[in-house]
Design a protein around this motif. Structure first.
Motif, PDB file in Angstrom:
ATOM      1  N   ALA A  34      28.269  41.500  15.315  1.00 43.61           N
ATOM      2  CA  ALA A  34      27.045  42.240  14.989  1.00 43.61           C
ATOM      3  C   ALA A  34      25.911  41.880  15.936  1.00 43.61           C
ATOM      4  O   ALA A  34      25.077  42.730  16.268  1.00 43.61           O
ATOM      5  CB  ALA A  34      26.636  41.957  13.544  1.00 43.61           C
ATOM      6  N   ALA A  35      25.878  40.630  16.400  1.00 42.18           N
ATOM      7  CA  ALA A  35      24.810  40.189  17.307  1.00 42.18           C
ATOM      8  C   ALA A  35      25.061  40.576  18.754  1.00 42.18           C
ATOM      9  O   ALA A  35      24.153  40.481  19.586  1.00 42.18           O
ATOM     10  CB  ALA A  35      24.655  38.666  17.207  1.00 42.18           C
ATOM     11  N   GLY A  36      26.276  41.008  19.079  1.00 41.54           N
ATOM     12  CA  GLY A  36      26.598  41.371  20.456  1.00 41.54           C
ATOM     13  C   GLY A  36      26.944  40.188  21.340  1.00 41.54           C
ATOM     14  O   GLY A  36      26.916  40.296  22.569  1.00 41.54           O
ATOM     15  N   VAL A  37      27.261  39.039  20.727  1.00 36.39           N
ATOM     16  CA  VAL A  37      27.622  37.848  21.496  1.00 36.39           C
ATOM     17  C   VAL A  37      29.015  38.024  22.091  1.00 36.39           C
ATOM     18  O   VAL A  37      29.937  38.476  21.419  1.00 36.39           O
ATOM     19  CB  VAL A  37      27.575  36.588  20.600  1.00 36.39           C
ATOM     20  CG1 VAL A  37      28.062  35.358  21.354  1.00 36.39           C
ATOM     21  CG2 VAL A  37      26.165  36.363  20.071  1.00 36.39           C
ATOM     22  N   GLY A  38      29.186  37.659  23.366  1.00 37.19           N
ATOM     23  CA  GLY A  38      30.491  37.692  24.014  1.00 37.19           C
ATOM     24  C   GLY A  38      31.185  36.350  23.911  1.00 37.19           C
ATOM     25  O   GLY A  38      30.559  35.316  23.671  1.00 37.19           O
ATOM     26  N   VAL A  39      32.509  36.362  24.106  1.00 43.47           N
ATOM     27  CA  VAL A  39      33.313  35.140  24.004  1.00 43.47           C
ATOM     28  C   VAL A  39      34.234  35.028  25.208  1.00 43.47           C
ATOM     29  O   VAL A  39      34.952  35.986  25.539  1.00 43.47           O
ATOM     30  CB  VAL A  39      34.151  35.126  22.712  1.00 43.47           C
ATOM     31  CG1 VAL A  39      35.210  34.014  22.746  1.00 43.47           C
ATOM     32  CG2 VAL A  39      33.252  34.955  21.490  1.00 43.47           C
ATOM     33  N   LEU A  81      23.621  28.188  16.355  1.00 44.94           N
ATOM     34  CA  LEU A  81      23.369  29.212  17.364  1.00 44.94           C
ATOM     35  C   LEU A  81      22.257  30.152  16.897  1.00 44.94           C
ATOM     36  O   LEU A  81      21.367  30.523  17.670  1.00 44.94           O
ATOM     37  CB  LEU A  81      24.661  29.991  17.625  1.00 44.94           C
ATOM     38  CG  LEU A  81      24.870  30.609  19.007  1.00 44.94           C
ATOM     39  CD1 LEU A  81      25.029  29.541  20.073  1.00 44.94           C
ATOM     40  CD2 LEU A  81      26.101  31.525  18.992  1.00 44.94           C
ATOM     41  N   GLU A  82      22.302  30.522  15.625  1.00 45.58           N
ATOM     42  CA  GLU A  82      21.276  31.418  15.062  1.00 45.58           C
ATOM     43  C   GLU A  82      19.909  30.727  14.998  1.00 45.58           C
ATOM     44  O   GLU A  82      18.886  31.329  15.335  1.00 45.58           O
ATOM     45  CB  GLU A  82      21.721  31.879  13.677  1.00 45.58           C
ATOM     46  CG  GLU A  82      22.936  32.804  13.716  1.00 45.58           C
ATOM     47  CD  GLU A  82      23.585  33.015  12.360  1.00 45.58           C
ATOM     48  OE1 GLU A  82      24.238  34.057  12.186  1.00 45.58           O
ATOM     49  OE2 GLU A  82      23.462  32.125  11.480  1.00 45.58           O
ATOM     50  N   ARG A  83      19.886  29.478  14.579  1.00 51.12           N
ATOM     51  CA  ARG A  83      18.621  28.740  14.462  1.00 51.12           C
ATOM     52  C   ARG A  83      17.895  28.610  15.805  1.00 51.12           C
ATOM     53  O   ARG A  83      16.661  28.615  15.857  1.00 51.12           O
ATOM     54  CB  ARG A  83      18.882  27.332  13.938  1.00 51.12           C
ATOM     55  CG  ARG A  83      19.206  27.191  12.481  1.00 51.12           C
ATOM     56  CD  ARG A  83      19.345  25.685  12.180  1.00 51.12           C
ATOM     57  NE  ARG A  83      19.859  25.418  10.857  1.00 51.12           N
ATOM     58  CZ  ARG A  83      20.110  24.184  10.405  1.00 51.12           C
ATOM     59  NH1 ARG A  83      19.883  23.133  11.195  1.00 51.12           N
ATOM     60  NH2 ARG A  83      20.582  23.998   9.199  1.00 51.12           N
ATOM     61  N   THR A  84      18.668  28.460  16.872  1.00 54.07           N
ATOM     62  CA  THR A  84      18.071  28.184  18.180  1.00 54.07           C
ATOM     63  C   THR A  84      17.791  29.455  18.991  1.00 54.07           C
ATOM     64  O   THR A  84      17.400  29.371  20.156  1.00 54.07           O
ATOM     65  CB  THR A  84      18.973  27.242  18.986  1.00 54.07           C
ATOM     66  OG1 THR A  84      20.309  27.765  19.042  1.00 54.07           O
ATOM     67  CG2 THR A  84      19.005  25.850  18.366  1.00 54.07           C
ATOM     68  N   GLY A  85      17.993  30.621  18.399  1.00 55.71           N
ATOM     69  CA  GLY A  85      17.643  31.877  19.062  1.00 55.71           C
ATOM     70  C   GLY A  85      18.678  32.382  20.052  1.00 55.71           C
ATOM     71  O   GLY A  85      18.347  33.168  20.948  1.00 55.71           O
ATOM     72  N   TRP A  86      19.920  31.974  19.866  1.00 55.82           N
ATOM     73  CA  TRP A  86      20.974  32.344  20.813  1.00 55.82           C
ATOM     74  C   TRP A  86      21.833  33.524  20.341  1.00 55.82           C
ATOM     75  O   TRP A  86      22.707  33.969  21.078  1.00 55.82           O
ATOM     76  CB  TRP A  86      21.869  31.138  21.078  1.00 55.82           C
ATOM     77  CG  TRP A  86      21.320  30.235  22.138  1.00 55.82           C
ATOM     78  CD1 TRP A  86      20.143  29.540  22.124  1.00 55.82           C
ATOM     79  CD2 TRP A  86      21.947  29.923  23.387  1.00 55.82           C
ATOM     80  NE1 TRP A  86      19.987  28.822  23.279  1.00 55.82           N
ATOM     81  CE2 TRP A  86      21.090  29.034  24.067  1.00 55.82           C
ATOM     82  CE3 TRP A  86      23.151  30.292  23.991  1.00 55.82           C
ATOM     83  CZ2 TRP A  86      21.395  28.523  25.330  1.00 55.82           C
ATOM     84  CZ3 TRP A  86      23.466  29.774  25.237  1.00 55.82           C
ATOM     85  CH2 TRP A  86      22.582  28.904  25.897  1.00 55.82           C
ATOM     86  N   CYS A  87      21.629  33.999  19.150  1.00 56.58           N
ATOM     87  CA  CYS A  87      22.479  35.089  18.655  1.00 56.58           C
ATOM     88  C   CYS A  87      21.936  36.427  19.135  1.00 56.58           C
ATOM     89  O   CYS A  87      21.227  37.143  18.419  1.00 56.58           O
ATOM     90  CB  CYS A  87      22.563  35.048  17.137  1.00 56.58           C
ATOM     91  SG  CYS A  87      24.100  34.340  16.583  1.00 56.58           S
TER      92      CYS A  87
END
Length: 455
Positions: A285-290, A257-263
């Motif tokens: 920390a990245a503000g990603v929702g679940v 997820l981090e590598r592909t710019g999604w975080c």
């Protein structure tokens, strides 16, 4: 003069910043937005429609953060009922390759009506199967939502990695990289409304690591940034998902997820069953929702998502009903209850409460969809989306001490009234749109065709 006043509720659970719970409370809706909220000591405005909520709990309309609505055409399909995720998908992909525009329309119509009967007023949908020649499936869904008067967040799902490329889906349901990006941009331009109170917003949603390429993930993230829309995908759903990422990409799903710019804080992911403690911290920390999908995770034996520690790390956790042929139902109330119970099972009896679960089904959902302060709350200026729940009769006999706990511990229950933008979608426990019986007949025809029971 308001358009609608819901008054004399046993309790109004506002979910506002103070989490006010108002005994004998009322809610006024004007021009589609909440115009006032108060209690017995406050002057209640007059209204064109006055709804007595005696014996009821009033909450914000619930928010569904993950779904595959078209899958209600293949519910309880026997070859898939004893399968884990990968086998379940491979059993159903051939059926879903028969999806077309009318089938997408009637499945959305039925699926959104079902959600409304469960007190849901805003839903996303992840439609990632686009068979060749199937037509404009996303626009068909949006047409159904518009006819029902339902607040809708469709996502332009996609699959570009077929079996011949080392992915899971067959060639018949995947698309070309450039075709996906072009159609994503077309749908955003055609349907996405960024305004406050919008009824339709579009997000971009490559399906999963095992069905799209890393290049599509990265390019979709760049497109979402340029168009200022949200991102959605499946993530860390089960052990197979983790093993695929390690074998194929040389990393766990979090690093992928981090590598592909999604975080980023424009992303929300579905399931999130497998992240370790450090990965949960990084998500927060990245503000990603679940989107937490408890019943689907159980049916497919994926595991129990660590929602309690994720929330402690600041992850915005919402509720998802997931696809209708994995969970086989689409009740946000049911999933909210399941979330409460699984939190108790995983993290201790005190960890899962009805109020925690209601937060996820309202405020958490608003956070996932980037609409905090706008949906999932009853406060002046928020949208006029209201769910009214009857707490009377044999199912609630003796439950007099705490209406919020009673709402989720007793039951099962559907909404008595569901209001979207000040208008009834469900009234007295019934869907109000007169076309539902005819749509159900058409839906049955398509379900039979897709499952191979009719030609």
């Amino acid at each position: 003069m308001a358009d609608l006043v819901v008054h004399d509720a046993d309790l109004v659970a506002t979910m506002d910043d103070e989490r006010r719970e108002i005994a004998g409370g009322w809610v006024a809706v004007t021009d589609g937005f909440v115009s006032a909220v108060g209690g017995p000591a406050d002057a209640c405005p007059g209204a064109e429609i006055v709804l007595d909520a005696g014996g009821c709990l009033v909450t914000p309309g619930l928010v569904n953060t993950h779904h595959h609505i078209y899958q209600n055409l293949t519910r309880a399909y026997r070859p898939a009922t004893v399968a884990s995720l990968f086998d379940w998908l491979t059993a159903l992909y051939p059926l879903w390759s028969r999806l077309d525009e009318e089938a997408a329309y009637v499945s959305a119509w039925v699926g959104l009506a079902e959600l409304a009967l469960g007190g849901c007023t805003t839903s996303t949908d992840h439609l990632y199967v686009h068979p060749r020649g199937g037509g404009d499936l996303i626009s068909a869904e949006i047409r159904a939502a518009s006819e029902l008067g339902f607040r809708f967040h469709p996502t332009r799902g996609s699959m570009s990695r077929s079996q011949k490329d080392g992915g899971l889906p067959p060639d018949s349901v995947v698309q070309d990289h450039d075709e996906i990006l072009a159609d994503s941009e077309r749908l955003v331009a055609l349907h996405h409304d960024p305004s406050w109170g919008a009824m339709v917003r579009v997000a971009l949603a490559p399906c999963s690591p095992f069905s799209v390429t890393p290049e599509l993930m990265s390019d979709t993230a760049e497109l979402a940034e340029r168009l200022d829309v949200r991102l959605h995908t499946h993530f860390a759903e089960n052990r197979e998902d983790d093993e695929f990422s390690l074998a194929t990409f040389g990393c766990r799903p979090m690093e992928y997820l981090e590598r592909t710019g999604w975080c980023s804080d424009r992303t929300w992911v579905a399931h999130c069953v497998m992240p370790n403690d450090d990965e949960q911290r990084r998500l927060g920390a990245a503000g990603v929702g679940v989107a937490h999908c408890p019943s689907s995770n159980l049916i497919l034996a994926s595991g129990i998502a660590p929602i309690v520690p994720m929330r402690r790390y600041g992850v915005k956790v919402g509720i998802g009903v997931d696809g209708s042929s994995s969970a086989d139902s689409a009740s946000v109330w049911l999933e909210t209850r399941q979330a409460m119970l699984l939190a108790k099972l995983r993290d201790g009896a005190e960890a899962g409460t009805a109020r925690m679960a209601l937060e996820m089904a309202t405020l958490g959902g608003a956070g996932c969809l980037g609409r905090e302060g706008e949906i999932g709350v009853l406060a002046p200026g928020a949208v006029g989306d209201v769910a009214v729940w009857r707490l009377e009769g044999p199912l609630f006999a003796g439950a007099i001490a705490d209406p919020v706990e009673a709402w989720l511990r007793c039951g099962p229950v559907g909404a008595w009234h569901t209001v979207v933008a000040g208008k009834f979608v469900v009234r007295d426990g019934e869907a109000v749109h007169p076309d539902l019986p005819g749509v159900l007949r058409t839906h049955a025809t398509h379900a039979a065709r897709i499952q191979g029971f009719a030609t």
